[in-house]
Design a protein around this motif. Sequence first.
Motif, PDB file in Angstrom:
ATOM      1  N   ALA A  91      18.475  53.869  22.771  1.00 20.47           N
ATOM      2  CA  ALA A  91      18.788  55.039  23.528  1.00 20.47           C
ATOM      3  C   ALA A  91      18.863  56.420  23.231  1.00 20.47           C
ATOM      4  O   ALA A  91      18.428  57.026  23.935  1.00 20.47           O
ATOM      5  CB  ALA A  91      20.232  54.772  24.073  1.00 20.47           C
ATOM      6  N   GLY A  92      18.879  56.442  22.002  1.00 19.22           N
ATOM      7  CA  GLY A  92      19.043  57.918  21.505  1.00 19.22           C
ATOM      8  C   GLY A  92      17.481  58.364  21.315  1.00 19.22           C
ATOM      9  O   GLY A  92      17.059  59.387  21.648  1.00 19.22           O
ATOM     10  N   TYR A  93      16.755  57.434  20.496  1.00 21.17           N
ATOM     11  CA  TYR A  93      15.248  57.946  20.070  1.00 21.17           C
ATOM     12  C   TYR A  93      14.451  58.035  21.199  1.00 21.17           C
ATOM     13  O   TYR A  93      13.460  58.781  21.280  1.00 21.17           O
ATOM     14  CB  TYR A  93      14.720  57.163  18.969  1.00 21.17           C
ATOM     15  N   LEU A  94      14.564  57.139  22.252  1.00 18.50           N
ATOM     16  CA  LEU A  94      13.621  57.093  23.319  1.00 18.50           C
ATOM     17  C   LEU A  94      14.304  57.545  24.801  1.00 18.50           C
ATOM     18  O   LEU A  94      13.917  56.825  25.823  1.00 18.50           O
ATOM     19  CB  LEU A  94      13.013  55.656  23.587  1.00 18.50           C
ATOM     20  N   GLY A  95      15.443  58.282  24.366  1.00 21.91           N
ATOM     21  CA  GLY A  95      16.037  58.924  25.546  1.00 21.91           C
ATOM     22  C   GLY A  95      16.475  60.374  25.078  1.00 21.91           C
ATOM     23  O   GLY A  95      15.749  61.241  25.457  1.00 21.91           O
ATOM     24  N   LEU A  96      17.495  60.430  24.678  1.00 21.36           N
ATOM     25  CA  LEU A  96      17.982  61.823  24.138  1.00 21.36           C
ATOM     26  C   LEU A  96      16.923  62.921  23.361  1.00 21.36           C
ATOM     27  O   LEU A  96      16.676  64.104  23.900  1.00 21.36           O
ATOM     28  CB  LEU A  96      19.325  61.795  23.408  1.00 21.36           C
ATOM     29  N   VAL A  97      15.996  62.144  22.580  1.00 21.92           N
ATOM     30  CA  VAL A  97      15.281  62.905  21.869  1.00 21.92           C
ATOM     31  C   VAL A  97      14.119  63.418  22.766  1.00 21.92           C
ATOM     32  O   VAL A  97      13.792  64.571  22.492  1.00 21.92           O
ATOM     33  CB  VAL A  97      14.554  62.083  20.573  1.00 21.92           C
ATOM     34  N   PHE A  98      13.887  62.837  23.940  1.00 26.09           N
ATOM     35  CA  PHE A  98      12.865  63.561  24.868  1.00 26.09           C
ATOM     36  C   PHE A  98      13.704  64.006  26.072  1.00 26.09           C
ATOM     37  O   PHE A  98      12.768  64.198  27.032  1.00 26.09           O
ATOM     38  CB  PHE A  98      11.722  62.468  25.102  1.00 26.09           C
ATOM     39  N   ASP A 104      24.985  57.461  32.184  1.00 25.88           N
ATOM     40  CA  ASP A 104      26.329  56.903  31.903  1.00 25.88           C
ATOM     41  C   ASP A 104      26.361  56.049  30.741  1.00 25.88           C
ATOM     42  O   ASP A 104      26.736  54.723  30.479  1.00 25.88           O
ATOM     43  CB  ASP A 104      26.361  55.721  32.997  1.00 25.88           C
ATOM     44  N   ALA A 105      26.081  56.967  29.451  1.00 25.91           N
ATOM     45  CA  ALA A 105      25.872  56.239  28.226  1.00 25.91           C
ATOM     46  C   ALA A 105      27.521  55.935  27.955  1.00 25.91           C
ATOM     47  O   ALA A 105      28.378  56.701  28.076  1.00 25.91           O
ATOM     48  CB  ALA A 105      25.435  57.074  27.300  1.00 25.91           C
ATOM     49  N   PRO A 106      27.757  54.700  27.291  1.00 25.92           N
ATOM     50  CA  PRO A 106      29.184  54.679  26.577  1.00 25.92           C
ATOM     51  C   PRO A 106      29.423  55.533  25.520  1.00 25.92           C
ATOM     52  O   PRO A 106      28.834  56.442  24.811  1.00 25.92           O
ATOM     53  CB  PRO A 106      28.868  53.121  25.897  1.00 25.92           C
ATOM     54  N   ALA A 107      30.878  55.706  25.447  1.00 26.07           N
ATOM     55  CA  ALA A 107      31.376  56.888  24.503  1.00 26.07           C
ATOM     56  C   ALA A 107      30.994  56.501  23.190  1.00 26.07           C
ATOM     57  O   ALA A 107      30.790  57.462  22.378  1.00 26.07           O
ATOM     58  CB  ALA A 107      32.924  56.838  24.601  1.00 26.07           C
ATOM     59  N   TRP A 108      30.723  55.431  22.655  1.00 18.80           N
ATOM     60  CA  TRP A 108      30.488  54.863  21.164  1.00 18.80           C
ATOM     61  C   TRP A 108      29.110  55.455  20.840  1.00 18.80           C
ATOM     62  O   TRP A 108      28.896  55.417  19.746  1.00 18.80           O
ATOM     63  CB  TRP A 108      30.849  53.392  21.039  1.00 18.80           C
ATOM     64  N   ALA A 136      16.703  49.249  26.695  1.00 19.19           N
ATOM     65  CA  ALA A 136      15.210  48.830  26.472  1.00 19.19           C
ATOM     66  C   ALA A 136      14.445  49.160  27.850  1.00 19.19           C
ATOM     67  O   ALA A 136      13.339  49.962  27.650  1.00 19.19           O
ATOM     68  CB  ALA A 136      15.061  47.302  26.378  1.00 19.19           C
ATOM     69  N   ALA A 137      15.142  49.052  29.104  1.00 18.75           N
ATOM     70  CA  ALA A 137      14.431  49.645  30.167  1.00 18.75           C
ATOM     71  C   ALA A 137      14.346  50.989  30.298  1.00 18.75           C
ATOM     72  O   ALA A 137      13.125  51.442  30.736  1.00 18.75           O
ATOM     73  CB  ALA A 137      15.013  49.120  31.488  1.00 18.75           C
ATOM     74  N   HIS A 138      15.153  51.860  29.884  1.00 19.48           N
ATOM     75  CA  HIS A 138      15.382  53.224  29.921  1.00 19.48           C
ATOM     76  C   HIS A 138      14.195  53.612  28.687  1.00 19.48           C
ATOM     77  O   HIS A 138      13.343  54.486  29.051  1.00 19.48           O
ATOM     78  CB  HIS A 138      16.583  53.770  29.443  1.00 19.48           C
ATOM     79  N   ALA A 139      14.114  53.038  27.530  1.00 20.15           N
ATOM     80  CA  ALA A 139      13.268  53.319  26.547  1.00 20.15           C
ATOM     81  C   ALA A 139      11.803  53.119  27.329  1.00 20.15           C
ATOM     82  O   ALA A 139      10.800  53.928  26.867  1.00 20.15           O
ATOM     83  CB  ALA A 139      13.495  52.440  25.339  1.00 20.15           C
ATOM     84  N   ASP A 140      11.280  51.955  27.810  1.00 22.53           N
ATOM     85  CA  ASP A 140      10.123  51.646  28.309  1.00 22.53           C
ATOM     86  C   ASP A 140       9.763  52.648  29.153  1.00 22.53           C
ATOM     87  O   ASP A 140       8.454  52.909  29.421  1.00 22.53           O
ATOM     88  CB  ASP A 140      10.194  50.155  28.960  1.00 22.53           C
ATOM     89  N   ALA A 141      10.566  52.955  30.188  1.00 24.88           N
ATOM     90  CA  ALA A 141      10.178  54.105  31.079  1.00 24.88           C
ATOM     91  C   ALA A 141       9.645  55.499  30.198  1.00 24.88           C
ATOM     92  O   ALA A 141       8.849  56.017  30.795  1.00 24.88           O
ATOM     93  CB  ALA A 141      11.326  54.187  31.934  1.00 24.88           C
ATOM     94  N   THR A 142      10.447  55.897  29.061  1.00 23.01           N
ATOM     95  CA  THR A 142      10.082  56.898  28.409  1.00 23.01           C
ATOM     96  C   THR A 142       8.700  56.917  27.837  1.00 23.01           C
ATOM     97  O   THR A 142       7.864  57.744  28.072  1.00 23.01           O
ATOM     98  CB  THR A 142      11.137  57.204  27.407  1.00 23.01           C
ATOM     99  N   ILE A 143       8.348  55.690  27.364  1.00 27.78           N
ATOM    100  CA  ILE A 143       7.201  55.236  26.738  1.00 27.78           C
ATOM    101  C   ILE A 143       6.172  55.303  27.698  1.00 27.78           C
ATOM    102  O   ILE A 143       5.107  56.010  27.582  1.00 27.78           O
ATOM    103  CB  ILE A 143       7.001  53.899  25.960  1.00 27.78           C
TER     104      ILE A 143
END
Length: 231
Positions: A91-98, A104-108, A136-143
């Motif tokens: 979620a971080g590398y293929l989300g926030l990074v780009f 609605d990311a969890p606090a942890w 994974a679905a969010h990462a795949d959308a980024t890719i």
Amino acid sequence: MTSADPVPEVTPAQPTASIAATGLSSLSAEGTTPTTDAAMVKETLHRYLQKHRAALLAKLDGLAERQARWPLTPTGTNVLGLVKHVAGVQAGYLGLVFDRPLPDAPAWLDSWDGADMYASLDESMADVVAFHHRSAAHADATIAALDLDARGVVPWWPEDRREVTLHRILVHMAYETARHAGHADIVREMLDGLAGDGDGNLAAKTPDEWATWRAHLVDIAQRSGLPRSDR
């Protein structure tokens, strides 16, 4: 499990229709044509990532909540924690990074105290698996949305190395996922003897032959410390 516990009988994972059971040689068409373009490279990296994701998740199949959470190393490594960790990293590398943060990311997800390495009492195995699928679905959308040379920034990396491309992050995530899928392989074997991904890469031995093989390795290990004349 302790050193006094019996060694589980080996049970090879069965072939399935999942990409987890796909042989590595079947993951890419690179080399079958005279040229390799960026789209083919991206597809290759994505397929390797998908295989290792599926292999990691498959290590939860058939486990009870207690087994999935059980720590089997001095550092507390457990199968469910590995799945949760990889979902968070993804979620971080293929989300926030780009600049595409997971909604609605969890606090942890922002924690650095190990909260991503285990499931808390208010998280079920189904919860963790569902979050992994969402990640994974969010990462795949980024890719799918970005080219390999798309630029991103990894805020938790050293300042002089934070700027990255999608290509580099795909390589990084395939490595990261494969590494933790390997951890899960070993932990699952220690739990109940389930071994391999059903992709044909595990030697074809019966449970008795695996027991004999392990006894052979134990004998070598024990005798390795003896003087050569006593071996």
